[in-house]
Design a protein around this motif. Sequence first.
Motif, PDB file in Angstrom:
ATOM      1  N   PHE A   1      93.947  22.117 100.898  1.00 17.46           N
ATOM      2  CA  PHE A   1      94.682  23.020 100.017  1.00 17.46           C
ATOM      3  C   PHE A   1      94.482  22.558  98.584  1.00 17.46           C
ATOM      4  CE2 PHE A   1      98.466  24.734  97.931  1.00 17.46           C
ATOM      5  CZ  PHE A   1      98.562  26.004  98.471  1.00 17.46           C
ATOM      6  N   THR A   2      93.985  23.446  97.733  1.00 20.59           N
ATOM      7  CA  THR A   2      93.617  23.081  96.367  1.00 20.59           C
ATOM      8  C   THR A   2      94.642  23.590  95.375  1.00 20.59           C
ATOM      9  OG1 THR A   2      91.269  23.155  96.937  1.00 20.59           O
ATOM     10  CG2 THR A   2      91.833  23.246  94.602  1.00 20.59           C
TER      11      THR A   2
ATOM     12  N   LEU B   1      94.114  17.973  94.038  1.00 27.77           N
ATOM     13  CA  LEU B   1      94.770  18.318  92.778  1.00 27.77           C
ATOM     14  C   LEU B   1      93.735  18.281  91.664  1.00 27.77           C
ATOM     15  CD1 LEU B   1      97.309  18.995  91.161  1.00 27.77           C
ATOM     16  CD2 LEU B   1      97.699  16.525  90.895  1.00 27.77           C
ATOM     17  N   ARG B   2      93.459  19.432  91.101  1.00 32.38           N
ATOM     18  CA  ARG B   2      92.531  19.527  89.980  1.00 32.38           C
ATOM     19  C   ARG B   2      93.302  19.498  88.660  1.00 32.38           C
ATOM     20  NH1 ARG B   2      88.751  24.630  92.034  1.00 32.38           N
ATOM     21  NH2 ARG B   2      87.910  23.607  93.905  1.00 32.38           N
ATOM     22  N   ARG B   3      92.868  18.656  87.748  1.00 33.90           N
ATOM     23  CA  ARG B   3      93.458  18.606  86.409  1.00 33.90           C
ATOM     24  C   ARG B   3      92.515  19.363  85.479  1.00 33.90           C
ATOM     25  NH1 ARG B   3      93.543  13.209  88.121  1.00 33.90           N
ATOM     26  NH2 ARG B   3      92.088  12.562  86.472  1.00 33.90           N
ATOM     27  N   CYS B   4      92.954  20.532  85.045  1.00 39.48           N
ATOM     28  CA  CYS B   4      92.060  21.451  84.339  1.00 39.48           C
ATOM     29  C   CYS B   4      92.475  21.599  82.874  1.00 39.48           C
ATOM     30  CB  CYS B   4      92.084  22.822  85.001  1.00 39.48           C
ATOM     31  SG  CYS B   4      91.695  22.793  86.775  1.00 39.48           S
TER      32      CYS B   4
ATOM     33  N   ASP C   1      87.309  26.399  84.505  1.00 35.98           N
ATOM     34  CA  ASP C   1      86.725  26.991  85.708  1.00 35.98           C
ATOM     35  C   ASP C   1      87.298  26.372  86.980  1.00 35.98           C
ATOM     36  OD1 ASP C   1      85.161  28.682  84.219  1.00 35.98           O
ATOM     37  OD2 ASP C   1      83.368  27.415  84.287  1.00 35.98           O
ATOM     38  N   GLY C   2      87.988  25.244  86.837  1.00 32.71           N
ATOM     39  CA  GLY C   2      88.609  24.612  87.992  1.00 32.71           C
ATOM     40  C   GLY C   2      89.696  25.454  88.623  1.00 32.71           C
ATOM     41  N   LEU C   3      90.177  26.480  87.882  1.00 28.96           N
ATOM     42  CA  LEU C   3      91.159  27.389  88.465  1.00 28.96           C
ATOM     43  C   LEU C   3      90.507  28.295  89.508  1.00 28.96           C
ATOM     44  CD1 LEU C   3      92.699  26.367  85.928  1.00 28.96           C
ATOM     45  CD2 LEU C   3      93.704  28.643  85.761  1.00 28.96           C
ATOM     46  N   ASP C   4      89.170  28.454  89.400  1.00 31.59           N
ATOM     47  CA  ASP C   4      88.458  29.274  90.384  1.00 31.59           C
ATOM     48  C   ASP C   4      88.521  28.587  91.748  1.00 31.59           C
ATOM     49  OD1 ASP C   4      87.814  30.907  88.294  1.00 31.59           O
ATOM     50  OD2 ASP C   4      85.754  30.177  88.090  1.00 31.59           O
ATOM     51  N   GLY C   5      88.849  29.335  92.764  1.00 29.38           N
ATOM     52  CA  GLY C   5      88.895  28.790  94.114  1.00 29.38           C
ATOM     53  C   GLY C   5      90.147  28.021  94.437  1.00 29.38           C
ATOM     54  N   ALA C   6      91.091  27.892  93.491  1.00 32.59           N
ATOM     55  CA  ALA C   6      92.345  27.195  93.770  1.00 32.59           C
ATOM     56  C   ALA C   6      93.249  28.072  94.633  1.00 32.59           C
ATOM     57  CB  ALA C   6      93.056  26.824  92.475  1.00 32.59           C
TER      58      ALA C   6
END
Length: 317
Positions: A2-3, A38-41, A63-68
């Motif tokens: 889960f992203t 957990l992506r820090r964008c 772009d890290g929001l893509d696919g979250a």
Amino acid sequence: MFTVATLLYDDVRAFDFGVISEVWGMDRVSGGLPGFELRRCSAGARPVRMFPGATVSATHDLDGLDGADLVVVPGRDTPFAPVEPAVLDALRGAHARGVPIGSLCAGAFVLAAAGLLDGRGAVTHWALADRLAADHPEVRVEPDVLFTEDRGIWTGAGTVGGVDLCLELVRRSHGARVANAIARRMVTAAHRTGGQAQFIERPIPPVTTTRSALTETMDWARSHLDLPLTVAELARRARSAPRTFARHFTEATGTTPARWLVAQRIAEAQRLLETEDLSVEQIAARCGFGTTTMLRRHFLRAVGTTPTAYRRTFARV
């Protein structure tokens, strides 16, 4: 996996970022809990200065929001300052893709600046509620609650209200068992309903102090949810008149005895649906709803799905 993507920008509050990291950034797989990414964008994947002085590095650009699977926006110490257009565009893009988005505290101002709260109910820290309403009259500001959801957009109140919101988001995606386990690791309350008031006049004493008649009554009620509990019965247990008990209960908890009881019954129903091979009718009886119709009605209102659908998603039996 889960992203979760958390959006970072200058002056982001370290507490909010810390809560997000504690909930989704810790590796608890060895303890039987699911894994999270957990992506820090941030814009340009640049390091971000946090309030009150630390710096956090980014793992992704916007772009890290893509696919979250979820986007979470922490508050910042300068809530009224302009937001970078690229940040707002990234949020609009995530929303257009149908990704749930949540904000903590002053993060509601960022969602409002992106237009995501137009025509929606939203909450922020009680001290900022009037400013949010004045700056964004198209937002239906709910100044008193801990957190709220409106068509896939979640907003939470200040500081510890952000903890409640994050745990609720885990509960919605992974069920009550996982949310409760994370809460235990964090040594925080497993579940406070979003409708509770932000400001409580007379908080219940912490567990390290002498137990009050009210806390004893609440504990007794939790272990007797199968009974047709009434305010009069709870007041008798607390050795108080019903009207006096109801007033003190609301002052201490931020919610009414009736609403609190429904929340406890729902929480128990979630636990039983996840862990026990009981019929929905049996669960309704054990939780004190009496009939499956009453259970479904309250469950759908509180959880957003039916007991049967919830069991299909989260059952471990």
